[in-house]
Design a protein around this motif. Structure first.
Motif, mmCIF file in Angstrom:
data_model
loop_
_atom_site.group_PDB
_atom_site.id
_atom_site.type_symbol
_atom_site.label_atom_id
_atom_site.label_comp_id
_atom_site.label_asym_id
_atom_site.label_seq_id
_atom_site.Cartn_x
_atom_site.Cartn_y
_atom_site.Cartn_z
ATOM 1 N N ALA A 90 -7.657 5.390 -3.134
ATOM 2 C CA ALA A 90 -8.834 6.182 -2.726
ATOM 3 C C ALA A 90 -8.438 7.461 -1.979
ATOM 4 O O ALA A 90 -9.265 8.344 -1.787
ATOM 5 C CB ALA A 90 -9.755 5.325 -1.851
ATOM 6 N N ASP A 91 -7.167 7.561 -1.559
ATOM 7 C CA ASP A 91 -6.711 8.803 -0.915
ATOM 8 C C ASP A 91 -6.581 9.942 -1.923
ATOM 9 O O ASP A 91 -6.480 11.098 -1.544
ATOM 10 C CB ASP A 91 -5.326 8.598 -0.275
ATOM 11 N N ALA B 201 -5.562 -4.163 2.600
ATOM 12 C CA ALA B 201 -5.244 -2.737 2.397
ATOM 13 C C ALA B 201 -4.059 -2.641 1.448
ATOM 14 O O ALA B 201 -2.914 -2.517 1.867
ATOM 15 C CB ALA B 201 -4.935 -2.074 3.737
ATOM 16 N N SER C 27 0.376 4.221 -5.121
ATOM 17 C CA SER C 27 -1.058 4.546 -5.135
ATOM 18 C C SER C 27 -1.287 5.832 -5.933
ATOM 19 O O SER C 27 -2.220 5.935 -6.732
ATOM 20 C CB SER C 27 -1.587 4.760 -3.712
ATOM 21 N N ALA D 271 -12.518 2.745 2.700
ATOM 22 C CA ALA D 271 -11.872 3.821 1.915
ATOM 23 C C ALA D 271 -12.838 4.540 0.968
ATOM 24 O O ALA D 271 -12.513 5.615 0.457
ATOM 25 C CB ALA D 271 -10.728 3.229 1.111
ATOM 26 N N THR E 119 -7.218 0.168 -1.768
ATOM 27 C CA THR E 119 -7.417 1.114 -0.673
ATOM 28 C C THR E 119 -6.657 2.435 -0.887
ATOM 29 O O THR E 119 -7.244 3.509 -0.894
ATOM 30 C CB THR E 119 -6.934 0.498 0.666
ATOM 31 N N GLY E 120 -5.335 2.316 -1.098
ATOM 32 C CA GLY E 120 -4.467 3.502 -1.148
ATOM 33 C C GLY E 120 -4.893 4.520 -2.179
ATOM 34 O O GLY E 120 -4.888 5.744 -1.930
ATOM 35 N N PRO F 85 -10.895 -2.710 4.702
ATOM 36 C CA PRO F 85 -10.247 -1.474 4.233
ATOM 37 C C PRO F 85 -10.726 -1.006 2.863
ATOM 38 O O PRO F 85 -10.867 0.199 2.625
ATOM 39 C CB PRO F 85 -8.761 -1.842 4.176
ATOM 40 N N ASN G 278 0.838 -1.200 0.000
ATOM 41 C CA ASN G 278 0.000 0.000 0.000
ATOM 42 C C ASN G 278 0.879 1.260 0.000
ATOM 43 O O ASN G 278 0.642 2.208 0.751
ATOM 44 C CB ASN G 278 -0.944 -0.007 1.210
ATOM 45 N N ASN H 161 -16.094 6.672 -0.481
ATOM 46 C CA ASN H 161 -16.773 7.898 0.000
ATOM 47 C C ASN H 161 -18.176 7.591 0.508
ATOM 48 O O ASN H 161 -18.895 6.761 -0.062
ATOM 49 C CB ASN H 161 -16.892 8.927 -1.129
#
Ligand code: AMP
Length: 397
Positions: free
Chosen positions: A163-164, A155, A134, A392, A160-161, A388, A129, A394
């Motif tokens: 989505a940041d 994760a 990402s 992640a 997952t990552g 996770p 991750n 919204n």
């Protein structure tokens, strides 16, 4: 985490946008030939929705365990070929994940076009991750869609990552998992009955502990039932048993009693002399299991008991076979329960992995409300853990 409040592809405007979709294309392959395209077929509703809404679709997935480096054996190229046959349109295959080929294809995608990145696990950063990886993945697109439920408990960068860095929503596969499993845990139609089976108690302790606060009835069959029987002082012959879990089993039954949960274990068993398909077999009550014999299926009285408990259920959650259902001689218990669940009219949710395979093989798949697409992920979901890959995403406004 309110899993029921996550945005889906339908809650976001995708027209003209580059949309990165994490799919589960971890298909079975032999010598570069796909032997089951079930997972590709399962991804079609989300991909077709995006095409029909003029998105520019960038698909990604892992395949097998290539250990962080390029290996043609784990290339997703055969998936692109099969997917383009199923979609009836070209799927452009990138030569890499976040390199020049991926960037160029992504930049030149037109509305409604589809491309597939190479196996995300060709980069060791994926499973770590790693934020830079990402970010590189995210830079290919403007929206992220996660539709890989089977990997949602991991994760990783692509689950997952990423989505940041992008607006993140779920696809239809994850949406259905959330609606059924999340719905059954948060707000079930009662009575809620859980049926757990399979080989090991240790795999399911977390699930039982979480479910004891939610279910009206908990049924334990399969190999794991013998640890429970032993905790009640029964002789279990040579049946499979986890001696270090006997105390846990006892405690779980005491907890069930304290919480007013009906807890059912087998009252009779089909036992065999040896662990093999054509072994000599007979039916014995649970308090009369002879030395030198092993329980390999639930018996007819137990079938009736379990089926009766399922008959009036509002919701049934089922994970794990009632016996060694791979062998015809010891499949009757699993078949009887599958039939009872199918005929109950209850909302029926089947865990992934072995139970999903058993239900499919026995021909009851289309009678169930939901068969989970993730083995490990569905177990962790039932344990009440935050996944996770779902956390992640919204929330709806
Ligand atoms: P699980 O992966 O924990 O869901 O377990 C599935 C496996 O449990 C299947 O391969 C079954 O053969 C096995 N199993 C179910 N009942 C028994 C039993 N009574 N004795 C031994 N193995 C069993």
């Amino acid at each position: 985490m309110d899993v029921l409040n996550k945005k889906s592809v339908e809650d976001i405007d995708v027209a003209g946008k580059r949309v990165l979709v994490r799919c589960d294309f971890n298909v079975k392959m032999e010598n570069g030939v796909i032997t089951s395209d079930k997972r590709i077929v399962a991804s079609l509703p989300t991909i077709e929705y995006l095409i029909n809404h003029n998105a520019r679709v960038i698909l990604c997935s892992h395949l097998g365990r290539p250990k962080g480096e390029f290996n043609p054996e784990f290339s997703l190229a055969p998936v692109a070929v099969r997917l383009s046959e199923l979609l009836g349109r070209e799927v452009k295959m990138a030569k890499d994940v976040v390199g020049e080929s991926a960037k160029e294809l992504a930049a030149n995608l037109k509305d409604g076009e589809v491309m597939l990145l190479e196996n995300v696990r060709f980069h060791k950063e994926e499973t770590k991750n790693d934020p830079e990886f990402s970010k590189a993945l995210a830079s290919l697109a403007e929206i992220y869609v996660n539709d890989a439920f089977g990997s949602a408990h991991r994760a990783h960068s692509s689950t997952t990552g990423v989505a940041d860095y992008l607006p993140a929503v779920c696809g239809f596969l994850i949406q259905k998992e959330i609606a059924f499993i999340g719905g059954a845990l948060a707000n079930p139609k009662r009575p809620l009955v859980a049926i757990l089976g399979g080989a090991k108690v240790s795999d399911k302790i977390g699930v039982i502990t979480n479910l004891l606060d939610k279910v009206d009835t908990l049924i334990v069959g399969g190999g794991m039932a013998y640890t429970f029987m032993k905790s009640l002082g029964y002789s279990i012959g040579t049946s499979i048993c986890e001696d270090d879990r006997v105390e846990d089993a006892k405690k779980m039954m005491e907890d069930a009693k304290a919480k007013g949960v009906k807890f059912l274990i087998p009252v009779d068993n089909k036992v065999g002399k040896e662990y093999k398909p054509d072994t000599e077999a007979m039916v014995v009550d649970s308090d009369n299991l002879p030395d030198g014999w092993m329980g390999l299926d639930i018996g007819p009285k137990t079938q009736a008991l379990f089926c009766d408990a399922v008959k009036d259920a509002g919701t049934v959650i089922w994970n794990g076979p009632m016996g060694v259902s791979e062998w015809d001689n010891f499949a009757s218990g699993t078949i009887a329960v599958a039939k009872a669940v199918a005929e109950s009219g209850a909302i029926s949710i089947i865990g992934g992995g072995d139970s999903a395979a058993a239900v499919q093989k026995l021909g009851f798949a289309d009678k169930m409300s939901h068969i989970s697409t993730g083995g490990g992920a569905s177990l962790e979901f039932l344990e009440g853990k935050d996944l996770p890959g779902i956390v992640a995403l919204n929330d709806k406004d």
